[in-house]
Motif scaffolding. Structure first.
Motif, PDB file in Angstrom:
ATOM      1  N   ALA A  60       7.105  -5.838  -7.482  1.00 26.74           N
ATOM      2  CA  ALA A  60       7.295  -4.387  -7.583  1.00 26.74           C
ATOM      3  C   ALA A  60       5.957  -3.656  -7.575  1.00 26.74           C
ATOM      4  CB  ALA A  60       8.075  -4.043  -8.849  1.00 26.74           C
ATOM      5  N   SER A  61       4.985  -4.162  -8.317  1.00 29.99           N
ATOM      6  CA  SER A  61       3.678  -3.494  -8.339  1.00 29.99           C
ATOM      7  C   SER A  61       2.967  -3.628  -6.993  1.00 29.99           C
ATOM      8  CB  SER A  61       2.813  -4.051  -9.459  1.00 29.99           C
ATOM      9  OG  SER A  61       2.511  -5.407  -9.221  1.00 29.99           O
ATOM     10  N   THR A  62       3.068  -4.789  -6.363  1.00 29.72           N
ATOM     11  CA  THR A  62       2.433  -4.977  -5.062  1.00 29.72           C
ATOM     12  C   THR A  62       3.100  -4.109  -4.003  1.00 29.72           C
ATOM     13  OG1 THR A  62       1.857  -7.240  -5.676  1.00 29.72           O
ATOM     14  CG2 THR A  62       1.771  -6.707  -3.348  1.00 29.72           C
ATOM     15  N   LEU A  63       4.422  -4.029  -4.043  1.00 30.76           N
ATOM     16  CA  LEU A  63       5.149  -3.196  -3.093  1.00 30.76           C
ATOM     17  C   LEU A  63       4.807  -1.716  -3.287  1.00 30.76           C
ATOM     18  CD1 LEU A  63       7.267  -3.203  -0.823  1.00 30.76           C
ATOM     19  CD2 LEU A  63       8.996  -2.918  -2.599  1.00 30.76           C
ATOM     20  N   ALA A  64       4.659  -1.287  -4.533  1.00 27.37           N
ATOM     21  CA  ALA A  64       4.277   0.103  -4.798  1.00 27.37           C
ATOM     22  C   ALA A  64       2.881   0.388  -4.239  1.00 27.37           C
ATOM     23  CB  ALA A  64       4.322   0.386  -6.292  1.00 27.37           C
ATOM     24  N   GLY A  65       1.939  -0.525  -4.449  1.00 23.96           N
ATOM     25  CA  GLY A  65       0.589  -0.344  -3.921  1.00 23.96           C
ATOM     26  C   GLY A  65       0.560  -0.348  -2.402  1.00 23.96           C
ATOM     27  N   LEU A  66       1.340  -1.265  -1.802  1.00 21.86           N
ATOM     28  CA  LEU A  66       1.380  -1.347  -0.347  1.00 21.86           C
ATOM     29  C   LEU A  66       1.996  -0.092   0.259  1.00 21.86           C
ATOM     30  CD1 LEU A  66       0.904  -3.093   2.188  1.00 21.86           C
ATOM     31  CD2 LEU A  66       3.216  -3.983   1.855  1.00 21.86           C
ATOM     32  N   SER A  67       3.082   0.385  -0.324  1.00 19.35           N
ATOM     33  CA  SER A  67       3.725   1.579   0.225  1.00 19.35           C
ATOM     34  C   SER A  67       2.830   2.807   0.076  1.00 19.35           C
ATOM     35  CB  SER A  67       5.077   1.814  -0.441  1.00 19.35           C
ATOM     36  OG  SER A  67       4.920   2.030  -1.819  1.00 19.35           O
ATOM     37  N   LYS A  68       2.088   2.896  -1.003  1.00 14.07           N
ATOM     38  CA  LYS A  68       1.174   4.028  -1.185  1.00 14.07           C
ATOM     39  C   LYS A  68       0.045   3.984  -0.158  1.00 14.07           C
ATOM     40  CE  LYS A  68      -2.288   6.370  -3.355  1.00 14.07           C
ATOM     41  NZ  LYS A  68      -3.603   6.487  -2.765  1.00 14.07           N
ATOM     42  N   GLU A  69      -0.475   2.795   0.092  1.00 21.23           N
ATOM     43  CA  GLU A  69      -1.562   2.679   1.066  1.00 21.23           C
ATOM     44  C   GLU A  69      -1.067   2.892   2.491  1.00 21.23           C
ATOM     45  OE1 GLU A  69      -4.699   2.779   0.295  1.00 21.23           O
ATOM     46  OE2 GLU A  69      -3.972   2.875  -1.753  1.00 21.23           O
ATOM     47  N   ILE A  70       0.149   2.473   2.797  1.00 20.84           N
ATOM     48  CA  ILE A  70       0.712   2.759   4.120  1.00 20.84           C
ATOM     49  C   ILE A  70       0.901   4.262   4.282  1.00 20.84           C
ATOM     50  CG2 ILE A  70       2.811   2.535   5.517  1.00 20.84           C
ATOM     51  CD1 ILE A  70       2.958  -0.371   4.547  1.00 20.84           C
ATOM     52  N   TYR A  71       1.374   4.900   3.225  1.00 20.03           N
ATOM     53  CA  TYR A  71       1.537   6.359   3.266  1.00 20.03           C
ATOM     54  C   TYR A  71       0.188   7.043   3.476  1.00 20.03           C
ATOM     55  CZ  TYR A  71       2.737  11.079   1.823  1.00 20.03           C
ATOM     56  OH  TYR A  71       2.910  12.436   1.778  1.00 20.03           O
ATOM     57  N   ASP A  72      -0.834   6.625   2.743  1.00 19.35           N
ATOM     58  CA  ASP A  72      -2.160   7.224   2.894  1.00 19.35           C
ATOM     59  C   ASP A  72      -2.753   6.945   4.275  1.00 19.35           C
ATOM     60  OD1 ASP A  72      -2.130   8.245   0.372  1.00 19.35           O
ATOM     61  OD2 ASP A  72      -3.515   6.780  -0.491  1.00 19.35           O
ATOM     62  N   GLY A  73      -2.604   5.720   4.733  1.00 19.68           N
ATOM     63  CA  GLY A  73      -3.295   5.308   5.945  1.00 19.68           C
ATOM     64  C   GLY A  73      -2.657   5.757   7.236  1.00 19.68           C
ATOM     65  N   TYR A  74      -1.349   5.797   7.274  1.00 20.91           N
ATOM     66  CA  TYR A  74      -0.703   6.044   8.554  1.00 20.91           C
ATOM     67  C   TYR A  74       0.103   7.336   8.606  1.00 20.91           C
ATOM     68  CZ  TYR A  74      -2.037   1.218   9.139  1.00 20.91           C
ATOM     69  OH  TYR A  74      -2.756   0.065   9.207  1.00 20.91           O
ATOM     70  N   ILE A  75       0.546   7.849   7.484  1.00 11.14           N
ATOM     71  CA  ILE A  75       1.376   9.049   7.519  1.00 11.14           C
ATOM     72  C   ILE A  75       0.544  10.309   7.324  1.00 11.14           C
ATOM     73  CG2 ILE A  75       3.284  10.251   6.365  1.00 11.14           C
ATOM     74  CD1 ILE A  75       4.515   7.490   5.897  1.00 11.14           C
ATOM     75  N   ILE A  76      -0.385  10.303   6.356  1.00  5.08           N
ATOM     76  CA  ILE A  76      -1.190  11.506   6.156  1.00  5.08           C
ATOM     77  C   ILE A  76      -2.572  11.385   6.792  1.00  5.08           C
ATOM     78  CG2 ILE A  76       0.025  12.159   4.057  1.00  5.08           C
ATOM     79  CD1 ILE A  76      -2.360  11.144   2.458  1.00  5.08           C
ATOM     80  N   GLU A  77      -2.722  10.415   7.681  1.00  3.90           N
ATOM     81  CA  GLU A  77      -3.953  10.237   8.459  1.00  3.90           C
ATOM     82  C   GLU A  77      -5.198  10.043   7.593  1.00  3.90           C
ATOM     83  OE1 GLU A  77      -3.898   9.736  11.697  1.00  3.90           O
ATOM     84  OE2 GLU A  77      -1.738  10.097  11.707  1.00  3.90           O
ATOM     85  N   GLY A  78      -5.064   9.307   6.521  1.00  2.00           N
ATOM     86  CA  GLY A  78      -6.222   8.931   5.723  1.00  2.00           C
ATOM     87  C   GLY A  78      -6.732   7.594   6.223  1.00  2.00           C
ATOM     88  N   ARG A  79      -7.004   6.722   5.301  1.00  2.00           N
ATOM     89  CA  ARG A  79      -7.369   5.374   5.706  1.00  2.00           C
ATOM     90  C   ARG A  79      -6.704   4.388   4.749  1.00  2.00           C
ATOM     91  NH1 ARG A  79     -11.661   2.470   3.318  1.00  2.00           N
ATOM     92  NH2 ARG A  79     -12.471   3.509   1.485  1.00  2.00           N
ATOM     93  N   PHE A  80      -6.350   3.257   5.285  1.00  3.49           N
ATOM     94  CA  PHE A  80      -5.735   2.189   4.503  1.00  3.49           C
ATOM     95  C   PHE A  80      -6.840   1.515   3.709  1.00  3.49           C
ATOM     96  CE2 PHE A  80      -4.088  -1.986   3.623  1.00  3.49           C
ATOM     97  CZ  PHE A  80      -2.750  -1.767   3.382  1.00  3.49           C
ATOM     98  N   ASP A  81      -6.812   1.651   2.383  1.00  8.68           N
ATOM     99  CA  ASP A  81      -7.849   1.083   1.530  1.00  8.68           C
ATOM    100  C   ASP A  81      -7.304  -0.182   0.877  1.00  8.68           C
ATOM    101  OD1 ASP A  81     -10.048   0.587   0.010  1.00  8.68           O
ATOM    102  OD2 ASP A  81      -9.914   2.413  -1.203  1.00  8.68           O
ATOM    103  N   SER A  82      -7.755  -1.316   1.364  1.00 10.01           N
ATOM    104  CA  SER A  82      -7.256  -2.582   0.824  1.00 10.01           C
ATOM    105  C   SER A  82      -7.746  -2.808  -0.603  1.00 10.01           C
ATOM    106  CB  SER A  82      -7.679  -3.747   1.717  1.00 10.01           C
ATOM    107  OG  SER A  82      -9.084  -3.812   1.806  1.00 10.01           O
ATOM    108  N   GLY A  83      -8.840  -2.192  -0.983  1.00  6.62           N
ATOM    109  CA  GLY A  83      -9.343  -2.319  -2.354  1.00  6.62           C
ATOM    110  C   GLY A  83      -8.383  -1.712  -3.366  1.00  6.62           C
ATOM    111  N   GLU A  84      -7.773  -0.590  -2.995  1.00 13.78           N
ATOM    112  CA  GLU A  84      -6.801   0.032  -3.885  1.00 13.78           C
ATOM    113  C   GLU A  84      -5.522  -0.801  -3.972  1.00 13.78           C
ATOM    114  OE1 GLU A  84      -6.298   3.995  -2.461  1.00 13.78           O
ATOM    115  OE2 GLU A  84      -8.222   4.659  -3.273  1.00 13.78           O
ATOM    116  N   LEU A  85      -5.131  -1.423  -2.869  1.00 17.88           N
ATOM    117  CA  LEU A  85      -3.971  -2.318  -2.880  1.00 17.88           C
ATOM    118  C   LEU A  85      -4.242  -3.517  -3.781  1.00 17.88           C
ATOM    119  CD1 LEU A  85      -1.228  -3.323  -1.859  1.00 17.88           C
ATOM    120  CD2 LEU A  85      -2.429  -4.300   0.101  1.00 17.88           C
TER     121      LEU A  85
END
Length: 118
Positions: A60-85
């Motif tokens: 659950a925690s990994t999925l929450a982190g992954l979904s947040k980073e996908i949202y940041d990286g691909y939907i709002i045109e930020g960048r996918f930060d693997s460090g935050e994941l």
């Protein structure tokens, strides 16, 4: 000899630079910890299975982190930060491991009956 090794170790530590952990990574760690801890409590209360609670809470925690980073990286045109994941996942694994160690079967106290002889 031990004193000389300690002296050299202390001398060379002044040449090392420390790693910096950002405030955002600390927030991700804490969020992963909270998500994992609450998921562990819910799953363990329903199933009484420590392994299932561990894996569900970590997922659950990994999925929450992954979904947040996908949202940041691909939907709002930020960048996918693997460090935050990784920080979110580490928070989750910390909570899951801690709860798995301390939650579970309680040791039952053995009662010794004392026989009274008259």
């Amino acid at each position: 000899m031990k004193h000389l090794i300690v002296l050299f170790a202390l001398f060379f530590t002044c040449f090392c630079s420390a790693q910096f952990i950002s405030d955002d990574d600390k927030l991700h760690f804490g969020t992963g910890f909270l998500i994992s801890g609450s998921t562990y409590a819910i799953v363990y209360a329903k199933t009484k299975n420590k392994k299932k609670a561990f894996w569900y809470s970590f997922a659950a925690s990994t999925l929450a982190g992954l979904s947040k980073e996908i949202y940041d990286g691909y939907i709002i045109e930020g960048r996918f930060d693997s460090g935050e994941l990784i920080a979110t996942s580490l928070g989750g694994i910390t909570a899951s491991t801690t709860l798995q160690i301390f939650v579970g079967k309680k040791k039952s106290k053995k009662r010794k009956d004392v026989a009274i002889v008259n």
